[in-house]
Design a protein around this motif. Structure first.
Motif, PDB file in Angstrom:
ATOM      1  N   HIS A  98       0.855  -1.185   0.000  1.00  0.00           N
ATOM      2  CA  HIS A  98       0.000   0.000   0.000  1.00  0.00           C
ATOM      3  C   HIS A  98       0.894   1.239   0.000  1.00  0.00           C
ATOM      4  CE1 HIS A  98      -3.602  -2.298   0.167  1.00  0.00           C
ATOM      5  NE2 HIS A  98      -3.136  -3.007   1.170  1.00  0.00           N
ATOM      6  N   ASP A 102      -2.352   5.464  -1.882  1.00  0.00           N
ATOM      7  CA  ASP A 102      -3.291   4.332  -1.856  1.00  0.00           C
ATOM      8  C   ASP A 102      -4.209   4.519  -0.635  1.00  0.00           C
ATOM      9  OD1 ASP A 102      -2.847   0.855  -2.397  1.00  0.00           O
ATOM     10  OD2 ASP A 102      -4.204   1.662  -0.893  1.00  0.00           O
ATOM     11  N   GLN A 105      -2.966   2.995   2.593  1.00  0.00           N
ATOM     12  CA  GLN A 105      -1.630   3.351   3.080  1.00  0.00           C
ATOM     13  C   GLN A 105      -1.745   3.932   4.483  1.00  0.00           C
ATOM     14  OE1 GLN A 105      -0.646   6.821   3.441  1.00  0.00           O
ATOM     15  NE2 GLN A 105       1.453   6.430   4.069  1.00  0.00           N
TER      16      GLN A 105
END
Lengths: 465, 198
Positions: A98, A102, A105
């Motif tokens: 991630h 993203d 994340q």
């Protein structure tokens, strides 16, 4: 004789046991980030080895990432190389990642629980000492170095010597304005930064059971600050409820089988711990640190200690050095200490509940003159959840900065740093010299104290408003 | 990993407790993707002080670091071990080490030896009186020797064997990989997987 919780998890993960050798433990989940993994992947390549279980491995970018302009290329070329290296390694070895930008994340220890891949009874490792956070779910979770990261990548196991067990009982009811952060700071001040060395800590008692999952994560997170690699809390209905809606929670019959197993994850009534301490929740008040290790803490109502009053020669020397570094004079009331920067965030206190608690205190108020406040959500999803509730507006109206997710000023690897001599009240986990920037001075606090401090400009609790 | 049998060298006396990994190597130095070149960051905040013990010419070339209790607390960064090794240290002596740091050092081949605090003090005094004092740390005999002093230390046999043979831990585990296969075959289906992403 009965077993403690950590002993049960241990036994369930022993792959191989031989006299005179450490046990070989199976690892259920391996979390990876950009800082402690590049040399491990290099080692794999050099030896021609593969990642044994990419499906039990997950990577996120957190330590080194900027919290501003995340849609632009990373300005620092060395940081960019490290992030690119993680992305390339994830691609080469087939690992889920991630990345910055993203939606999943965020700080590795916030991401695991919010995806529901952190579950009771698991063994979880990461090349980060705050992996102990996941212990809040009744998992045995601990930080490892890069050599061990490589070992887990290659074999999904780790040779480990069995740790001793310590029960930390917190009984009673917390007073208003006292949080799990205050509990753990009080525990560390009591047992010291080396008190937990060689132990797994199990937090127990009515005050612990009363905490939310977020509160439990804050406590387990800082086990390492007491010297313990892992700290855990037995799972209960709150744990199951928290997990149920998460993306990676077991489904259907697997859910029922999982819950049945999870319910066995309690220390037996006749289990004995190698060491046991008890704190009364009523005795705990808002707590802060005054020195340069997390054991140098005291109730916010107090004063900077006089090193001359400390009996132990080493502790006295450490206190003397700490006061010089921190620019503090013995006898100064903590509440007179002027703060330049308030940092709300980190794997300790960067979850939605932490942001809500701080926003509640700040709402409709204005930041103190000459004070700055950084609010850094623990993950992109925490940021989105906060925005859905309008918390971003509360922080911005107050005069704080509303940033993107990451470790940020907890360790100052990215541009979010203190300047020389600058003083912070920080909801993070370490007040080491220079931790938040060279020459920076850190006071560890709860989100409530952070918020009240931002309003008054001096170390304060909501009760002082 | 290089074999470690015994090492003789001079000492850097670091009279500080709770030397955390942020002091050993600050986070700003952790952006490198190699295991070398970290010596510049070693104790970098303290090294700007010309009086800091590492800057004193009589301790130049020291290969044995003798530190106060709770050495290596804090983060799991193995970069702390690499920084000490990159600078030239072979051994660290303390009365107490943080668990993760000690584990990392034993993987990377930096010998960390625990001796009682009064022996640490004695060593500090002896080295400050005579900075050229040669100290031997003997893993084979499990003792530290200087002048007429012989200080025994404990280390578990498994770790000692690995260090003395310079063995690759991963290679050792892979010898028993059939045990891992057998374990995996019995893992419950409710245990989570990261792939496919949900």
């Amino acid at each position: 004789m009965g077993k403690t919780l950590s002993e049960k998890i241990w036994v369930d993960h022993v792959v191989r046991s031989a006299a005179g050798e450490p046990d070989l433990l199976y690892i259920d989940l391996h979390l990876i980030h950009e800082v402690t993994s590049p040399q491990a992947f290099d080692g794999l390549r050099l030896a021609g080895r593969k990642v044994r279980r990419p499906d039990l491995t997950i990577a996120t970018e957190d330590h080194n990432t900027p919290t501003l302009n995340i849609d632009k290329p990373i300005a620092d070329p060395v940081s960019k190389l490290q992030i690119d290296t993680l992305r390339n390694n994830a691609k080469e070895f087939g690992i889920r990642i991630h990345s910055l930008g993203d939606i999943d994340q965020g700080i590795v220890h916030v991401v695991g629980p919010q995806l529901g891949i952190t579950q009771p009874g698991m063994t979880i490792v990461c090349g980060d000492s705050h992996t102990s956070t996941h212990g809040a779910f009744g998992a045995l979770a601990f930080g490892i170095g890069t050599s061990q990261v490589e070992h887990v990548l290659a074999t999904q196991t780790l040779p480990q010597s069995k740790p001793k067990t310590m029960a930390i009982n917190v009984e009673g009811t917390l007073k208003p304005g006292v949080t799990s952060k205050d509990i753990i700071l009080a525990i560390i001040a009591q047992i010291g930064t080396g008190g937990g060395q060689g132990y797994v800590l199990e937090y127990r008692g009515s005050a612990i059971r009363a905490l939310s999952m977020e509160g439990r994560m804050t406590i387990c997170n800082m086990s390492i600050e007491a010297g313990a690699r892992a700290g855990l809390i037995a799972p209960d209905e709150k744990t199951f409820e928290y997990l149920k809606s998460k993306p990676h929670a077991p489904q259907g019959a697997d859910w029922d089988a999982a819950v049945e197993y999870w319910k066995t994850l309690q220390s037996d009534a006749d289990a004995t711990f190698d060491h046991e301490i008890t704190l009364k929740a009523e005795d705990i008040s808002p707590f802060i640190t005054w020195g340069t290790n997390p054991g140098q803490g005291a109730p916010l109502d107090g004063k900077v200690p006089n090193p001359a009053d400390i009996a132990d020669a080493e502790d006295r020397g450490a206190a003397e050095r700490a006061l010089v570094y921190m620019g503090l004079e013995a006898g100064t009331p903590f509440k007179n200490i002027k703060i330049d920067t308030v940092f709300l965030g980190s794997c300790t206190n960067g979850r939605i509940e932490d942001l809500r608690a701080a926003a509640d205190v700040l709402k409709g108020k204005k930041i103190a003159p000459a004070t700055r406040m950084l609010v850094v959500p623990g993950s992109a999803r925490v940021r989105l959840a906060a925005e859905a509730e309008g918390l971003d507006k509360v922080f911005l109206d107050f005069g704080a900065e509303w940033r993107q997710a990451g470790c940020s000023m907890c360790l100052g690897m990215n541009p979010d740093q203190l300047a020389v001599g600058e003083r912070s009240a920080s909801t993070s986990n370490r007040n080491f010299e220079g931790r938040q920037g060279k020459g920076g001075r850190t006071h560890l606090v709860s989100p409530l104290v952070a918020a009240a401090t931002a309003i008054r400009g001096t170390l304060s609790s909501p009760a002082d408003l | 990993m290089d074999k470690f049998i015994s090492h003789t060298g001079t000492v850097l006396p670091l009279r500080r407790t709770n030397v955390d990994t942020d002091q050993i190597i600050p986070a700003v130095y952790l952006k490198r993707v190699t295991k070398s070149g970290f010596e510049d960051g070693l104790f970098s905040a303290w090294r700007v002080d010309p009086d800091f013990v590492m800057n004193q010419p009589q301790h130049k070339g020291a290969t044995i670091l003798v530190a106060g209790a709770d050495f290596g607390t804090g983060s799991s960064r193995e970069h702390a071990v690499w920084a000490l090794q990159n600078y030239g240290f072979k051994v660290v002596l303390s009365s107490r080490f943080a668990d993760i740091f000690r584990g990392n050092s034993q993987k990377a081949g930096l010998l960390t030896v625990i001796i009682p605090q009064e022996k640490i003090e004695a060593l500090w005094d002896a080295v400050e009186a005579n900075p050229a004092l040669e100290v031997t740390v003997d893993l084979d005999a499990k003792n530290v020797r200087f002048g007429s002093e012989v200080i025994a230390f404990e280390i578990d046999d498994y770790t000692r064997w690995r260090l003395m043979e310079g063995l690759d831990d991963i290679g050792l585990t892979l010898k028993n990989i059939a045990d891992v296969d057998a374990f995996e075959a019995k893992r419950p289906s409710f245990k989570p997987q990261t792939l496919p992403a949900r």
